[in-house]
Design a protein around this motif. Structure first.
Motif, PDB file in Angstrom:
ATOM      1  N   ILE A 160      -4.675  10.896  -6.501  1.00 12.15           N
ATOM      2  CA  ILE A 160      -5.007   8.217  -6.750  1.00 12.15           C
ATOM      3  C   ILE A 160      -6.774   8.571  -6.521  1.00 12.15           C
ATOM      4  O   ILE A 160      -7.050   9.193  -5.401  1.00 12.15           O
ATOM      5  CB  ILE A 160      -3.785   7.978  -5.607  1.00 12.15           C
ATOM      6  CG1 ILE A 160      -4.406   7.665  -4.051  1.00 12.15           C
ATOM      7  CG2 ILE A 160      -2.646   8.363  -5.724  1.00 12.15           C
ATOM      8  CD1 ILE A 160      -3.652   6.746  -3.633  1.00 12.15           C
ATOM      9  N   TRP A 178       0.524  -1.594  -0.598  1.00 15.35           N
ATOM     10  CA  TRP A 178      -0.402  -0.082  -0.088  1.00 15.35           C
ATOM     11  C   TRP A 178       0.605   1.270  -0.014  1.00 15.35           C
ATOM     12  O   TRP A 178       0.397   2.336  -0.488  1.00 15.35           O
ATOM     13  CB  TRP A 178      -0.923   0.025   1.252  1.00 15.35           C
ATOM     14  CG  TRP A 178      -0.187   0.183   2.363  1.00 15.35           C
ATOM     15  CD1 TRP A 178       0.847  -0.374   3.497  1.00 15.35           C
ATOM     16  CD2 TRP A 178       0.211   1.378   3.383  1.00 15.35           C
ATOM     17  NE1 TRP A 178       1.244  -0.250   4.530  1.00 15.35           N
ATOM     18  CE2 TRP A 178       1.148   1.028   4.531  1.00 15.35           C
ATOM     19  CE3 TRP A 178      -0.430   2.316   2.885  1.00 15.35           C
ATOM     20  CZ2 TRP A 178       1.514   2.402   5.079  1.00 15.35           C
ATOM     21  CZ3 TRP A 178       0.024   3.721   3.796  1.00 15.35           C
ATOM     22  CH2 TRP A 178       0.998   3.655   4.929  1.00 15.35           C
ATOM     23  N   SER A 230       1.176   2.924  -3.303  1.00 13.96           N
ATOM     24  CA  SER A 230       0.199   4.049  -3.869  1.00 13.96           C
ATOM     25  C   SER A 230       0.126   5.196  -4.428  1.00 13.96           C
ATOM     26  O   SER A 230      -0.287   5.504  -5.973  1.00 13.96           O
ATOM     27  CB  SER A 230      -1.042   4.074  -2.955  1.00 13.96           C
ATOM     28  OG  SER A 230      -1.116   2.495  -2.418  1.00 13.96           O
ATOM     29  N   THR A 277      -6.980   4.759  -5.514  1.00 12.16           N
ATOM     30  CA  THR A 277      -6.831   3.316  -5.569  1.00 12.16           C
ATOM     31  C   THR A 277      -5.657   3.076  -4.868  1.00 12.16           C
ATOM     32  O   THR A 277      -4.696   3.308  -4.717  1.00 12.16           O
ATOM     33  CB  THR A 277      -6.644   2.304  -6.636  1.00 12.16           C
ATOM     34  OG1 THR A 277      -5.741   2.885  -7.529  1.00 12.16           O
ATOM     35  CG2 THR A 277      -8.095   2.115  -8.140  1.00 12.16           C
ATOM     36  N   ILE A 278      -5.619   1.989  -3.357  1.00 11.74           N
ATOM     37  CA  ILE A 278      -4.319   2.098  -2.681  1.00 11.74           C
ATOM     38  C   ILE A 278      -4.131   0.824  -3.308  1.00 11.74           C
ATOM     39  O   ILE A 278      -4.598  -0.670  -3.858  1.00 11.74           O
ATOM     40  CB  ILE A 278      -5.107   1.090  -1.458  1.00 11.74           C
ATOM     41  CG1 ILE A 278      -5.442   2.677  -0.855  1.00 11.74           C
ATOM     42  CG2 ILE A 278      -3.621   0.981  -0.985  1.00 11.74           C
ATOM     43  CD1 ILE A 278      -5.200   3.920  -0.452  1.00 11.74           C
ATOM     44  N   ALA A 279      -2.401   0.855  -4.217  1.00 11.39           N
ATOM     45  CA  ALA A 279      -1.910  -0.413  -4.000  1.00 11.39           C
ATOM     46  C   ALA A 279      -2.292  -1.220  -3.576  1.00 11.39           C
ATOM     47  O   ALA A 279      -2.056  -1.638  -2.245  1.00 11.39           O
ATOM     48  CB  ALA A 279      -0.449   0.199  -4.255  1.00 11.39           C
ATOM     49  N   ASP A 280      -1.921  -2.104  -4.526  1.00  7.76           N
ATOM     50  CA  ASP A 280      -2.158  -4.285  -3.965  1.00  7.76           C
ATOM     51  C   ASP A 280      -1.173  -4.996  -4.515  1.00  7.76           C
ATOM     52  O   ASP A 280      -1.253  -6.270  -4.926  1.00  7.76           O
ATOM     53  CB  ASP A 280      -3.600  -4.750  -3.955  1.00  7.76           C
ATOM     54  CG  ASP A 280      -3.989  -5.088  -5.240  1.00  7.76           C
ATOM     55  OD1 ASP A 280      -3.097  -4.193  -6.288  1.00  7.76           O
ATOM     56  OD2 ASP A 280      -4.973  -5.039  -5.821  1.00  7.76           O
ATOM     57  N   TRP A 337      -2.254  12.141  -1.906  1.00 12.87           N
ATOM     58  CA  TRP A 337      -1.067  11.521  -1.127  1.00 12.87           C
ATOM     59  C   TRP A 337       0.255  11.826  -1.366  1.00 12.87           C
ATOM     60  O   TRP A 337       0.375  11.938  -2.066  1.00 12.87           O
ATOM     61  CB  TRP A 337      -1.334  10.561  -1.543  1.00 12.87           C
ATOM     62  CG  TRP A 337      -0.528   9.000  -1.393  1.00 12.87           C
ATOM     63  CD1 TRP A 337       0.785   8.900  -1.427  1.00 12.87           C
ATOM     64  CD2 TRP A 337      -0.871   7.745  -0.556  1.00 12.87           C
ATOM     65  NE1 TRP A 337       1.580   7.707  -1.214  1.00 12.87           N
ATOM     66  CE2 TRP A 337       0.380   7.425  -0.634  1.00 12.87           C
ATOM     67  CE3 TRP A 337      -2.353   6.880  -0.295  1.00 12.87           C
ATOM     68  CZ2 TRP A 337      -0.061   6.243   0.660  1.00 12.87           C
ATOM     69  CZ3 TRP A 337      -2.540   6.510   0.491  1.00 12.87           C
ATOM     70  CH2 TRP A 337      -0.853   5.875   1.130  1.00 12.87           C
ATOM     71  N   ARG A 355       1.625   3.845 -11.786  1.00 14.47           N
ATOM     72  CA  ARG A 355       0.602   3.278 -11.057  1.00 14.47           C
ATOM     73  C   ARG A 355      -0.575   4.022 -11.973  1.00 14.47           C
ATOM     74  O   ARG A 355      -1.077   5.196 -11.789  1.00 14.47           O
ATOM     75  CB  ARG A 355      -0.050   3.467 -10.018  1.00 14.47           C
ATOM     76  CG  ARG A 355       0.831   2.415  -8.708  1.00 14.47           C
ATOM     77  CD  ARG A 355       0.236   2.813  -7.163  1.00 14.47           C
ATOM     78  NE  ARG A 355      -0.816   1.771  -7.478  1.00 14.47           N
ATOM     79  CZ  ARG A 355      -2.219   1.840  -7.544  1.00 14.47           C
ATOM     80  NH1 ARG A 355      -2.086   3.411  -6.674  1.00 14.47           N
ATOM     81  NH2 ARG A 355      -3.160   1.354  -7.414  1.00 14.47           N
ATOM     82  N   PRO A 358      -6.409   3.635   3.166  1.00 20.27           N
ATOM     83  CA  PRO A 358      -4.933   2.758   3.085  1.00 20.27           C
ATOM     84  C   PRO A 358      -5.725   1.734   4.603  1.00 20.27           C
ATOM     85  O   PRO A 358      -6.278   1.911   4.952  1.00 20.27           O
ATOM     86  CB  PRO A 358      -4.015   3.544   3.635  1.00 20.27           C
ATOM     87  CG  PRO A 358      -4.229   5.009   4.247  1.00 20.27           C
ATOM     88  CD  PRO A 358      -5.636   5.114   3.713  1.00 20.27           C
TER      89      PRO A 358
END
Length: 743
Positions: free
Chosen positions: A173, A53, A56, A175-178, A72, A61, A100
């Motif tokens: 952003i 996360w 992000s 979306t939260i990075a996964d 962010w 991305r 998050p």
């Protein structure tokens, strides 16, 4: 037949029960260590997944969602007392802005959430050393779903969205990075490099399991001679080879199954302890040390099957020639070709000197394979070397005890080497580990800096960034000078005209900073001016150098001190008395005044690499503290097993007049000779393998570990000889006249 085999396995009285218990215990230890290593590898992956996360805000991305954007900003590298701190600033633009992991809601402007470790640190540390760096109030704690470790220092700070949008590096952003973005420089360094740790833990697994496998093999040979005689007698009365194999497999598998089940219990007991070992520079969450279904099934089925296969191989002489076993025929001597695997492993490591693979997977295949082949080669070559030395000694000795010992070693070198194989491998692992870690420490040991450089704090722009300010406020300068422990302050100004570039500096270095000589005199660790100069041009490596630059005379810049004071400011360099309180108070003051820049110290600069080295040292300790005791147990069990198997021959020798003292010398020589000879080979091989790995992977020349290492080796060998000596009193009890009777 299986029922009969089970009854036979436990019907031999206390000796049979003791043998089964020993095999079970050895298997349990081995399985427990294997499962712990597999769980540690799994934990590295789980740790990396939980901190994805933090990426992000990476520019690369492309994921998006139909929600209110979230502003962010990764605040960049932050530290406290040498520990890395992940600092994320956020600002919601609406109720559907993404949240998050580890948070139930986003922090509002003026409040922040901190990880439990950071929250505890904030509460226990004076505010002017830490909390003042974070404007606002602590609103809650971050859950472990967002943390790599219980020790992680993480802070999510709520900001006003208009103010945050204007800050450099901020971006919206949705979306939260996964998953790991396809990025390089713009990704926060929040993971633990799972690929590298998998390589390291794989090496540890190999280093641990070789002695464990030997221990299990040694334990399974307890009373081997008695069992072989029993199986041979069964063959003579009509038992088929298949029946003998089934009986032996059931006996070995019974203990292996029990040991495997107990091994899972050992793993559960070890798991809290393994979680505290900072393999990655920090502790694991205990829950992360889990096992997959495939891993559990492979261990549950594989270990008993391996035990059954080992029993089948051990009974080749019984199933082929029962009369040969009952008469104890001399085994075929080992061939010189046994040295080939050892030479092949060393040749494989030598091949990659100057040809280091580019990828981590390639390095794993190259170095892990090489070390494992060398370890396998030592085990294979040991019997031949034992036989060669025994024959050489036999040709040059005339003492009865020495002749008996070396003749027995020459006739059955496999049995002689088997007793010391675990210690030989432990010495190889110890030597290679200490040599590698010692060499790395020597080459990177200055990462913590000279004592003179560890007292300073620099706060300013990174290479290529615009100046931090046109002028430093007088109030800030007064506050910094009022910090207890303050020693000096130097202001580095921009050099727009490229004045007085140092001809000794690399051509790709940025332009030098301009520093007044009055300021430079208050920070002598950075260097000094030429006599009579007013302003010096200090190259970037002058600030935060790992080693003192006090002897460096910087070029004189053709500009007055008054003119320099009107130039934009790039950084402030503050020296203190070196205490944590003084340095962190300075850092807090400068961070509050200039939040878009970063305060740096020498211990921060080397923090990541120092943590990596600390992890290597911790792994080395784990290997040493595990392999040596297991190898010692293997030696003791092997010597006792040898005494038990030869009780009748020694009893016959006592009846014919051989003194007990001579028989003790025979036992001691049979164990000590292969131990000392093959240990010398293992130590030399360990140095050679370490030298080739260091040269190939890091281009380092091997550095001798020094007298402490050799003293520990001598102590270890002396302890091994002591273990051998401690088993000799059994000789009198087990070689009485009753042991000489047939049947």
């Amino acid at each position: 037949m299986i029922t009969f085999a089970l009854r036979l396995a436990v019907s031999g009285g206390r000796q049979a029960v003791a043998r089964l218990l020993t095999i079970t215990a050895a298997t349990a230890v081995g399985v427990g260590l294997l499962l712990s290593t597999l769980a540690a590898v799994n934990a590295v992956g789980a740790t990396n997944d939980r901190v994805l996360w933090a990426n992000s805000g990476a520019k690369s991305r492309t994921e998006s969602a139909a929600v209110d954007p979230l502003w962010w900003r990764d605040h960049g590298p932050e530290f406290y007392n040498g520990k890395r701190l992940l600092f994320i600033e956020v600002a919601a633009t609406g109720p559907t802005s993404p949240v998050p992991p580890g948070l139930t809601k986003l922090p509002a402007a003026g409040e922040y959430y901190a990880s439990p470790a950071l929250a505890k640190l904030i509460r226990e540390t004076p505010a002017d050393q830490l909390a003042d760096r974070f404007p606002g109030r602590l609103a809650g704690e971050i859950g472990k779903a967002a943390l790599a470790s219980p020790d992680s220092l993480v802070l999510v700070d709520g900001q006003d969205r208009t103010a945050l949008a204007a800050r450099p590096g901020a971006r919206p952003i949705t979306t939260i990075a996964d998953r790991l973005p396809a990025c390089q420089a713009d990704c926060p360094e929040s993971g633990v490099r799972g690929d590298a740790m998998t390589l390291i833990l794989s090496v540890v697994a190999g280093a641990l399991l070789f002695p464990v496998v030997i221990f299990i093999g040694t334990a399974t040979r307890l009373s081997a001679a008695t069992r072989e005689q029993r199986y041979a007698a069964m063959r003579l009365v009509g038992a088929t080879p298949r029946q003998i194999t089934l009986i032996a497999a059931v006996e070995s598998t019974l203990a292996a199954v029990a040991g495997t089940v107990l091994g899972f219990a050992v793993f559960l007991l070890l798991r809290p302890l393994v979680a505290t070992v900072p393999f990655t520079g920090a502790r694991f969450f205990t829950e992360d040390l889990g096992l997959t279904t495939v891993q559990c099934a492979a261990v549950l089925l594989g270990v008993p099957l391996a035990a059954a296969a080992a029993a089948r191989l051990a009974l080749r002489r019984v199933t082929v020639s029962p009369l040969g076993v009952s008469r104890r025929t001399t085994p075929k001597p080992p061939s010189v070709w046994r040295v080939a695997p050892l030479l092949a492993g060393l040749a494989e490591l030598a091949w990659f000197v100057g040809r280091r693979p580019e990828t981590t997977n390639g390095q794993t295949a190259a170095y892990l394979t090489g070390f494992l082949v060398v370890m396998f080669g030592l085990v294979i070559a040991g019997p031949w070397l034992t036989m060669a030395v025994a024959r050489l000694v036999a040709a040059r000795t005339s003492r009865p005890a020495s002749l008996i010992a070396v003749r027995r070693l020459a006739d059955d070198p496999k049995a002689g080497f088997r007793s010391v194989a675990g210690l030989v491998l432990a010495l190889f692992v110890t030597t290679a580990t200490v040599a590698i870690i010692g060499t790395i420490d020597t080459n990177r040991g200055v990462l913590s800096g000279d004592p003179q450089t560890r007292v300073a704090v620099e706060h300013g722009v990174m290479s290529g960034e615009p100046p931090m300010t046109d002028a430093v406020p007088d109030r800030l300068l007064a506050d910094v000078r009022a910090v207890p422990g303050f020693r000096g302050l130097a202001v580095a100004h921009a050099n727009p005209d490229g004045l007085a570039h140092d001809p000794d500096a690399p051509p790709d270095w940025p332009e030098a900073s301009l520093v007044s000589c009055a300021d430079l005199a208050r920070a002598p660790v950075v260097g000094h001016c030429a006599p009579g100069a007013a302003v010096a041009a200090v190259e970037p490596f002058g600030f935060l150098s790992l080693t003192s630059q006090a002897a460096k005379e910087w070029p004189t810049a053709p500009i007055t001190a008054e003119a320099v004071d009107r130039l934009p400011v790039l950084s402030l360099y503050v020296t203190t008395d070196g205490t944590t309180a003084a340095k962190e108070r300075v850092r807090a003051l400068l961070s509050r005044a200039f939040p878009d820049q970063h305060a740096r110290m020498v211990q921060d600069w080397g923090s990541a690499q120092q943590q990596e080295l600390a992890g290597w040292r911790q792994l080395a300790d784990v290997v040493l503290l595990t392999t040596l005791p297991i190898a010692g147990c293997s030696l003791a069990v092997s010597v006792v097993a040898g005494l038990s198997d030869r009780r009748r021959p020694f009893a016959m020798l006592r009846l014919t007049g051989a003194p007990l003292r001579m028989l003790r010398v025979v036992i001691g020589l049979e164990s000590a000779l292969p131990l000392l000879v093959v240990s010398a080979l293992a130590i030399g091989t360990g140095f050679g393998a370490a030298a080739m790995f260091l040269k190939s992977q890091m281009d380092y020349d091997l550095v001798s570990p020094g007298g402490v290492f050799f003293g520990l080796v001598l102590l270890g060998l002396a302890s091994s000889l002591g273990i051998i000596a401690s088993t000799l009193p059994l000789l009198k009890r087990i070689t009485g006249p009753e042991a000489a009777r047939n049947g």
